[in-house]
Design a protein around this motif. Structure first.
Motif, PDB file in Angstrom:
ATOM      1  N   LEU A  95     -21.780 -12.512 -32.772  1.00 34.57           N
ATOM      2  CA  LEU A  95     -20.766 -11.797 -33.113  1.00 34.57           C
ATOM      3  C   LEU A  95     -20.155 -12.492 -34.641  1.00 34.57           C
ATOM      4  CD1 LEU A  95     -18.628 -10.836 -30.282  1.00 34.57           C
ATOM      5  CD2 LEU A  95     -20.024  -9.280 -31.473  1.00 34.57           C
ATOM      6  N   LEU A  96     -20.175 -13.768 -34.621  1.00 31.13           N
ATOM      7  CA  LEU A  96     -19.725 -14.373 -35.949  1.00 31.13           C
ATOM      8  C   LEU A  96     -20.752 -14.329 -36.920  1.00 31.13           C
ATOM      9  CD1 LEU A  96     -18.187 -17.505 -34.831  1.00 31.13           C
ATOM     10  CD2 LEU A  96     -16.910 -15.917 -36.147  1.00 31.13           C
ATOM     11  N   ALA A  97     -22.128 -14.193 -36.610  1.00 32.72           N
ATOM     12  CA  ALA A  97     -23.241 -13.929 -37.451  1.00 32.72           C
ATOM     13  C   ALA A  97     -23.031 -12.604 -38.219  1.00 32.72           C
ATOM     14  CB  ALA A  97     -24.537 -14.267 -37.018  1.00 32.72           C
ATOM     15  N   LEU A  98     -22.641 -11.553 -37.395  1.00 33.77           N
ATOM     16  CA  LEU A  98     -22.546 -10.396 -38.171  1.00 33.77           C
ATOM     17  C   LEU A  98     -21.234 -10.394 -38.943  1.00 33.77           C
ATOM     18  CD1 LEU A  98     -23.426  -8.109 -35.050  1.00 33.77           C
ATOM     19  CD2 LEU A  98     -24.676  -8.268 -37.014  1.00 33.77           C
ATOM     20  N   ASP A  99     -20.372 -11.027 -38.415  1.00 33.55           N
ATOM     21  CA  ASP A  99     -18.906 -11.118 -39.085  1.00 33.55           C
ATOM     22  C   ASP A  99     -19.161 -11.920 -40.362  1.00 33.55           C
ATOM     23  OD1 ASP A  99     -16.555 -11.771 -40.212  1.00 33.55           O
ATOM     24  OD2 ASP A  99     -15.519 -12.414 -38.144  1.00 33.55           O
ATOM     25  N   MET A 100     -19.944 -12.819 -40.554  1.00 32.05           N
ATOM     26  CA  MET A 100     -20.165 -13.460 -41.888  1.00 32.05           C
ATOM     27  C   MET A 100     -21.169 -12.618 -42.630  1.00 32.05           C
ATOM     28  SD  MET A 100     -18.182 -16.126 -41.767  1.00 32.05           S
ATOM     29  CE  MET A 100     -19.019 -17.338 -43.023  1.00 32.05           C
ATOM     30  N   ALA A 101     -22.099 -11.945 -42.176  1.00 34.54           N
ATOM     31  CA  ALA A 101     -22.787 -11.164 -42.830  1.00 34.54           C
ATOM     32  C   ALA A 101     -22.182  -9.884 -43.699  1.00 34.54           C
ATOM     33  CB  ALA A 101     -24.063 -10.696 -41.860  1.00 34.54           C
ATOM     34  N   PHE A 102     -21.266  -9.487 -42.880  1.00 33.98           N
ATOM     35  CA  PHE A 102     -20.260  -8.418 -43.450  1.00 33.98           C
ATOM     36  C   PHE A 102     -19.848  -8.903 -44.579  1.00 33.98           C
ATOM     37  CE2 PHE A 102     -16.367  -6.391 -44.189  1.00 33.98           C
ATOM     38  CZ  PHE A 102     -16.530  -4.997 -43.845  1.00 33.98           C
ATOM     39  N   HIS A 103     -19.244  -9.933 -44.667  1.00 34.22           N
ATOM     40  CA  HIS A 103     -18.565 -10.592 -46.281  1.00 34.22           C
ATOM     41  C   HIS A 103     -19.386 -10.925 -47.063  1.00 34.22           C
ATOM     42  CE1 HIS A 103     -14.457 -10.143 -44.580  1.00 34.22           C
ATOM     43  NE2 HIS A 103     -15.079 -10.688 -42.972  1.00 34.22           N
ATOM     44  N   ASP A 104     -20.537 -11.265 -46.472  1.00 35.60           N
ATOM     45  CA  ASP A 104     -21.664 -11.845 -47.564  1.00 35.60           C
ATOM     46  C   ASP A 104     -21.917 -10.479 -48.545  1.00 35.60           C
ATOM     47  OD1 ASP A 104     -21.974 -14.200 -46.833  1.00 35.60           O
ATOM     48  OD2 ASP A 104     -23.585 -14.105 -45.379  1.00 35.60           O
ATOM     49  N   ARG A 105     -21.978  -9.487 -47.787  1.00 39.09           N
ATOM     50  CA  ARG A 105     -22.564  -8.146 -48.389  1.00 39.09           C
ATOM     51  C   ARG A 105     -21.337  -7.716 -49.374  1.00 39.09           C
ATOM     52  NH1 ARG A 105     -25.995  -9.240 -45.264  1.00 39.09           N
ATOM     53  NH2 ARG A 105     -26.248 -10.613 -47.062  1.00 39.09           N
TER      54      ARG A 105
END
Length: 238
Positions: free
Chosen positions: A134-144
């Motif tokens: 879940l955290l990996a997806l969270d961080m990927a969202f902000h990276d985008r």
């Protein structure tokens, strides 16, 4: 001008790979905050020299992921209240700028990717995914969002604190798993909606700040107790 030739560049690929492997292990929860990182054990596990491990750990120290000192063991950083205040206030300023810039510049494809990541968060949550996923997806969202903003220096500033943000979020969620799971989808879906709908700058700025401040307050409360989470001399992110 001094015409002396520059020294030959030294390839440090192996140390970089060590840093990548250990970073992934930290973010995956294998080495939690406070865990020791022993050179001999890491060298044996990774099949590299202790020198490569030492260089890799030095890189992680520069990222703020590990702490070490003279005659002291190397350990994964445990967030303190001061660490949280510094990192999350820097993140709030960066996220606000990234969000309002991305609102103007994001392409349809980039907005679709944000929606896709939120949908994936929801699906993983329903499937009982663990914290690291879940955290990996969270961080990927902000990276985008930073990519959509299209500002290289802004992205560089984000990358400078990204590892610590991930680590502190990992510590936060490990202490209050249910709270994070209850908020993660709705908060990100609302950010994606505002970016797509083209709301006012003020509204998006406020939401981006609140998103970070929720995490800051939560972790401070978990670290110091409810009575100390909001000291009088600390202002909430606006």
């Amino acid at each position: 001008m001094n015409d002396e030739p520059l020294r030959k560049a030294v390839r440090r690929g192996l140390a970089d790979e060590v840093a990548d492997r250990v970073r992934d292990a930290i973010f995956g929860g294998r080495f939690p905050p406070g865990a020791p990182l022993r050179e001999v054990e890491l060298a044996e596990s990774l099949g590299v020299s202790r020198g490569a491990v030492r260089e890799g750990l030095a890189q992680l120290q520069r990222e703020g992921l590990v702490r070490t000192g003279w005659h002291r063991p190397t350990t994964v950083v445990e967030a303190t209240a001061v660490d949280v205040e510094e990192v999350y206030r820097v993140r709030a300023a960066l996220d606000r700028l990234a969000a309002v810039t991305a609102m103007r510049l994001a392409t349809q494809g980039q907005l679709d990717e944000l929606d896709r990541l939120v949908d994936e968060m929801a699906a993983e949550l329903d499937a009982g995914a663990g914290v690291p996923r879940l955290l990996a997806l969270d961080m990927a969202f902000h990276d985008r969002i930073y990519e959509a903003a299209g500002n290289g220096r802004l992205t560089g500033a984000w990358q400078a604190v990204r590892s610590q943000v991930f680590l502190f979020q990992l510590q936060r969620v490990s202490l209050a798993h249910g709270q994070y799971r209850a908020l993660v989808v709705d908060e990100h879906r609302e950010l994606a909606r505002l970016l797509r709908a083209g709301g006012t700058v003020e509204e998006l700025d406020r939401l981006a700040a609140e998103h970070v401040d929720t995490a800051r307050r939560s972790l401070l409360t978990l670290l110091t107790g409810p009575g100390n989470a909001e000291p009088d001399d600390l202002m909430a992110a606006e």
